[in-house]
Design a protein around this motif. Structure first.
Motif, PDB file in Angstrom:
ATOM      1  N   SER A 456      29.640  17.093  28.007  1.00  0.00           N
ATOM      2  CA  SER A 456      29.789  15.650  27.803  1.00  0.00           C
ATOM      3  C   SER A 456      28.460  14.974  28.133  1.00  0.00           C
ATOM      4  O   SER A 456      27.641  15.521  28.876  1.00  0.00           O
ATOM      5  N   PRO A 457      28.225  13.767  27.587  1.00  0.00           N
ATOM      6  CA  PRO A 457      26.929  13.108  27.752  1.00  0.00           C
ATOM      7  C   PRO A 457      26.463  13.015  29.212  1.00  0.00           C
ATOM      8  O   PRO A 457      25.283  13.231  29.503  1.00  0.00           O
ATOM      9  N   ASP A 458      27.388  12.782  30.147  1.00  0.00           N
ATOM     10  CA  ASP A 458      26.974  12.632  31.543  1.00  0.00           C
ATOM     11  C   ASP A 458      26.584  13.963  32.182  1.00  0.00           C
ATOM     12  O   ASP A 458      26.030  13.999  33.274  1.00  0.00           O
ATOM     13  N   ARG A 460      24.692  16.186  30.506  1.00  0.00           N
ATOM     14  CA  ARG A 460      23.561  16.725  29.771  1.00  0.00           C
ATOM     15  C   ARG A 460      22.440  17.173  30.719  1.00  0.00           C
ATOM     16  O   ARG A 460      21.889  18.263  30.580  1.00  0.00           O
ATOM     17  N   GLU A 559      23.239  20.643  18.994  1.00  0.00           N
ATOM     18  CA  GLU A 559      23.429  19.187  18.971  1.00  0.00           C
ATOM     19  C   GLU A 559      24.340  18.822  17.798  1.00  0.00           C
ATOM     20  O   GLU A 559      24.324  19.490  16.763  1.00  0.00           O
ATOM     21  N   GLY A 560      25.088  17.748  17.956  1.00  0.00           N
ATOM     22  CA  GLY A 560      25.983  17.317  16.876  1.00  0.00           C
ATOM     23  C   GLY A 560      26.949  18.416  16.474  1.00  0.00           C
ATOM     24  O   GLY A 560      27.259  18.615  15.302  1.00  0.00           O
ATOM     25  N   ASP A 562      29.987  18.751  16.572  1.00  0.00           N
ATOM     26  CA  ASP A 562      31.229  18.390  15.870  1.00  0.00           C
ATOM     27  C   ASP A 562      31.056  18.372  14.351  1.00  0.00           C
ATOM     28  O   ASP A 562      32.030  18.322  13.618  1.00  0.00           O
ATOM     29  N   PHE A 588      26.878  20.115  22.244  1.00  0.00           N
ATOM     30  CA  PHE A 588      26.815  18.672  22.468  1.00  0.00           C
ATOM     31  C   PHE A 588      27.444  17.974  21.266  1.00  0.00           C
ATOM     32  O   PHE A 588      26.990  18.184  20.133  1.00  0.00           O
ATOM     33  N   SER A 590      28.318  14.747  18.866  1.00  0.00           N
ATOM     34  CA  SER A 590      27.596  13.526  18.514  1.00  0.00           C
ATOM     35  C   SER A 590      28.332  12.312  19.085  1.00  0.00           C
ATOM     36  O   SER A 590      29.481  12.412  19.506  1.00  0.00           O
ATOM     37  N   GLU A 591      27.646  11.175  19.072  1.00  0.00           N
ATOM     38  CA  GLU A 591      28.249   9.973  19.661  1.00  0.00           C
ATOM     39  C   GLU A 591      29.535   9.578  18.956  1.00  0.00           C
ATOM     40  O   GLU A 591      30.447   9.028  19.550  1.00  0.00           O
ATOM     41  N   LYS A 592      29.559   9.861  17.665  1.00  0.00           N
ATOM     42  CA  LYS A 592      30.722   9.428  16.886  1.00  0.00           C
ATOM     43  C   LYS A 592      31.900  10.388  16.951  1.00  0.00           C
ATOM     44  O   LYS A 592      32.930  10.150  16.333  1.00  0.00           O
ATOM     45  N   THR A 594      35.170  12.286  17.503  1.00  0.00           N
ATOM     46  CA  THR A 594      36.500  11.827  17.893  1.00  0.00           C
ATOM     47  C   THR A 594      37.078  12.782  18.929  1.00  0.00           C
ATOM     48  O   THR A 594      36.577  13.887  19.108  1.00  0.00           O
TER      49      THR A 594
END
Ligand code: ADP
Ligand code: MG
Length: 684
Positions: A456-458, A460, A559-560, A562, A588, A590-592, A594
């Motif tokens: 998750s982003p936190d 990284r 990265e990305g 998903d 990781f 991506s921000e989008k 789901t």
């Protein structure tokens, strides 16, 4: 009749719509009938009288047998009607003090009645129901209604499900002209309904059961034809190629001689498939075998043994791979492995200089070059082998069907296809129905499962700290950038930006990039430097995905993640964990991303088994998304599912049985006729 063209008159529509249908490849009545619903909505809710539930409202379609009026007790006027449903069961309907009903309820007509039902001394009695006349054609209500895939058009008059339903209803009667092509014994054995009936019922089924029967029939036909076509292709090829390959007698001594030089022993799986291959190449009939094995299961060495064995018998071997990077890697490894045996190994790719290419070509045609490893440049017409014994095609799913056909230019060598696409056996039989199948079921001993984490982003930074510690140990790292299918330029930008970012995070490591826009030579250089540990971190697009084998790399960050299918992630992950050392894969999103797609990624944490992942992906996203399957010419199935292993097995057995009975199919003229009209069925 079924080939009647769709006209404005026939469909009661305008030329605009006809043109639209044409655009979709729908030209004839048969095409339109073959346009199957994607779903159904049960809007019938009608009950037969014996299905009536006394606790709720019931909707019943029935004919009025008789109506009369009587006066009961304290001058109440009672209207009573006898209703009969489609099965001939009767019940009563009663209304109190509604004399107008006598005028509108016409005996012998059919209506839909809606109301509560009472049980009155053994008789069913509907209490003051609402009713409406049944129109002769109820297309959109009062039935199980087909929902069709719609077409997005930016203009008006788009083709919607309701429109299609109307039009298909208009031509439904043509379904009766559909010919029965299945041999009657199969229809009987499988208790299938007639095909013509299935074709009508798939659109406007009278009940769920009728629908189910229609679906079973059409799915059966679809898979059966597919299996027939595959088996016939195989048969045709067998006849055409009979006795044209070089027979290479199995020399166990030769195999042993080579195995003795390896730093490891083969797994049981490797032993078995090697034997299957060498038994095949003994025959004058050319082998077509698909070797399927999870990433890292050790397919290359199996191919190398077969190559060595062929060369020792005096024939040439072509080893084709999809990318230059991979070609070079194989070349270097295999040349080193064969060095003790005085075998001439060459590399031929698109970026081989002209002069060198010419030299290679003459060596190949003179027969002085025994093993040539390369990309599809190998298939060029001007490359003429003097005695090609075996062609190996690695990562075969990356090659188009035409490229595979081009191989025929080189006569009838034995052909070994290899793929890491972990597809279930039944699916493989369907897609590659004309090949024999060998599967590597196990990994070389001592491999540790790759530890996989969705980060998750936190977290990284924490992950980066871990990567740092791996770098300190002298290990190497892959970083895969998000997949950008639309634009190589955009992809290039992403990779460049990522490299710069990572250089600030890991200032002590040499970080380089690899992407699709680079020249062959550049890619080779970078790969070589990575293989020699001159580069510690390689930031790449998915060009890295197939085959690359650098044992010292123990971490891959994606990265990305998903954006990728699970099976493809599994391929990427397979770049690490290629020896006994513990390896890691960090995903990781991506921000989008789901929640659902993150959940899907988590499945990667649970298993290292490509088959399991593929199956999971298959259920989740359908076969088309399955890694490598689309390129293999996956049939576009309308009625059947490639997940239906049972039906696949069944249809294959029937197809085999039919061909054993009469390979000419002359005793099955309708079936034969049907098969030659199939687009994927190539008659030579
Ligand atoms: P893939 O099946 O993905 O093509 P490779 O053929 O590249 O896998 O093999 C992966 C690695 O495993 C290679 O470095 C290879 O030398 C090694 N390998 C293959 N077979 C064995 C074995 N039986 N024991 C140990 N290592 C093996
Ligand atoms: Mg490989």
């Amino acid at each position: 009749m079924l080939d009647t063209p769709l006209s404005e008159k026939l469909l009661k529509t305008t030329s605009v719509y006809i043109a639209k249908l044409h655009k979709l490849g729908i030209h004839t009545v048969s095409d339109l009938l073959g346009y199957l619903p994607r779903a159904y909505e049960n809007r019938s809710q009608y009950r037969l009288i014996h299905e009536i539930d006394l606790r709720e409202n019931n909707v019943v379609k029935a004919r009025v047998n008789a109506v009369d009026q009587m006066t009961v007790g304290n001058r109440k006027k009672l209207i009573q009607a006898e209703l009969e449903d489609a099965q001939g069961n009767v019940m009563q309907a009663v209304w109190f003090n509604q004399p107008h009903i006598l005028r509108i309820l016409v005996p012998q007509k059919e209506y839909v009645f809606s109301g509560r039902v009472k049980h009155d001394f053994g008789r069913m009695q509907m209490q003051s129901p609402l009713f409406e006349e049944v129109k002769s054609e109820q297309i959109h209500t009062g039935r199980i209604v087909p929902i069709y895939p719609e077409f997005e058009t930016t203009q008006r008059n788009s083709i919607g499900s309701d429109w299609l339903r109307n039009k298909i209803y208009l031509i439904l009667s043509y379904a009766r002209y559909e010919t029965e092509f299945l041999p009657p014994e199969i229809v009987a054995a499988e208790r299938l309904i007639p095909r013509s009936q299935a074709l009508a019922n798939i659109h406007f089924p009278a009940s769920e059961e009728v629908l189910r029967q229609a679906q079973i029939r059409l799915a059966f036909d679809e898979l059966f034809l597919l299996e027939m076509a595959a088996l016939m292709r195989k048969k045709q090829y067998q006849e055409q190629a009979a006795s044209r390959a070089h027979a290479i007698p199995l020399q166990v001594g030769v195999v042993k001689q080579f195995l003795d030089t390896l730093p490891f022993t083969l797994t049981d799986s490797q032993r078995i498939v090697t034997y299957q291959i060498l038994k095949d190449t003994e025959k004058v009939f050319p082998m077509i075998r698909l070797l399927e094995g999870d990433v890292g299961s050790g397919k290359t060495i199996v191919a190398t043994i077969a190559a060595f064995h062929t060369i020792k018998a005096g024939y040439q071997v072509a080893f084709m791979v999809p990318t230059e990077v991979l070609a070079r890697q194989h070349f270097e490894k295999i040349a080193a492995q064969l060095a003790p045996f005085d075998v001439s190994v060459e590399l031929l790719t698109g970026s081989t200089p002209k002069k060198e290419k010419d030299r290679l070509k003459s060596a190949i045609s003179a027969g002085t070059c025994s093993l040539v490893i390369g990309t599809h440049a190998l298939l060029e017409e001007s490359v003429a082998f003097s005695s090609l014994g075996l062609a190996i095609i690695d990562e075969q799913h990356r090659f188009g069907v035409t490229q595979r056909k081009q191989l025929a230019l080189h006569g009838y060598p034995h052909v070994l296809h290899m793929t890491a696409t972990p597809i279930p056996r039944t699916l493989a039989l369907t897609i590659y129905g004309d090949q024999d199948l060998s599967i590597l079921h196990e990994m070389p001993l001592g491999r540790l499962p790759i530890v996989t984490r969705v980060v998750s982003p936190d977290k990284r930074e924490q992950a980066y700290r871990f990567v740092s510690s791996e770098l300190t140990k002298g290990h190497q790292v892959y970083v895969i950038c998000p997949l950008i299918e639309e634009s190589q330029t955009l992809e290039f930008k992403t990779v460049t930006a990522e490299v710069e970012r990572l250089r600030t995070v890991f200032p002590d490591s040499v970080i380089q990039m690899l992407h699709g826009k680079m020249k062959g030579i550049e890619k080779q250089q970078i790969m070589e430097e990575f293989a020699n540990n001159k580069i510690q971190m390689l930031v790449s697009t998915t060009v890295i995905e197939v085959g690359i084998d650098v044992k010292n790399a123990t971490v891959i960050m994606i990265e990305g993640a998903d954006h990728f299918g699970l099976a493809q992630l599994h391929q990427l992950r397979g770049r690490v964990g290629r020896d006994m050392r513990q390896s890691y894969c960090f995903l990781f999103a991506s921000e989008k991303a789901t929640d659902t797609s993150v959940k899907r990624l988590r499945y990667m944490e649970k298993t290292n088994n490509g088959f399991e992942l593929a199956e999971y992906d298959l259920h989740l996203r359908g076969a088309g998304e399955l890694y490598g399957v689309r390129q293999s010419g996956l049939p576009d199935l309308k009625a059947a599912s490639l997940l239906d292993a049972k039906l696949i097995e069944k249809t294959r057995n029937h197809a085999e049985h039919i061909l054993n009975q009469d390979a000419s199919l002359n005793s099955f003229p309708q079936l034969k006729q049907r098969l030659v009209t199939l687009p994927e069925f190539v008659v030579s």
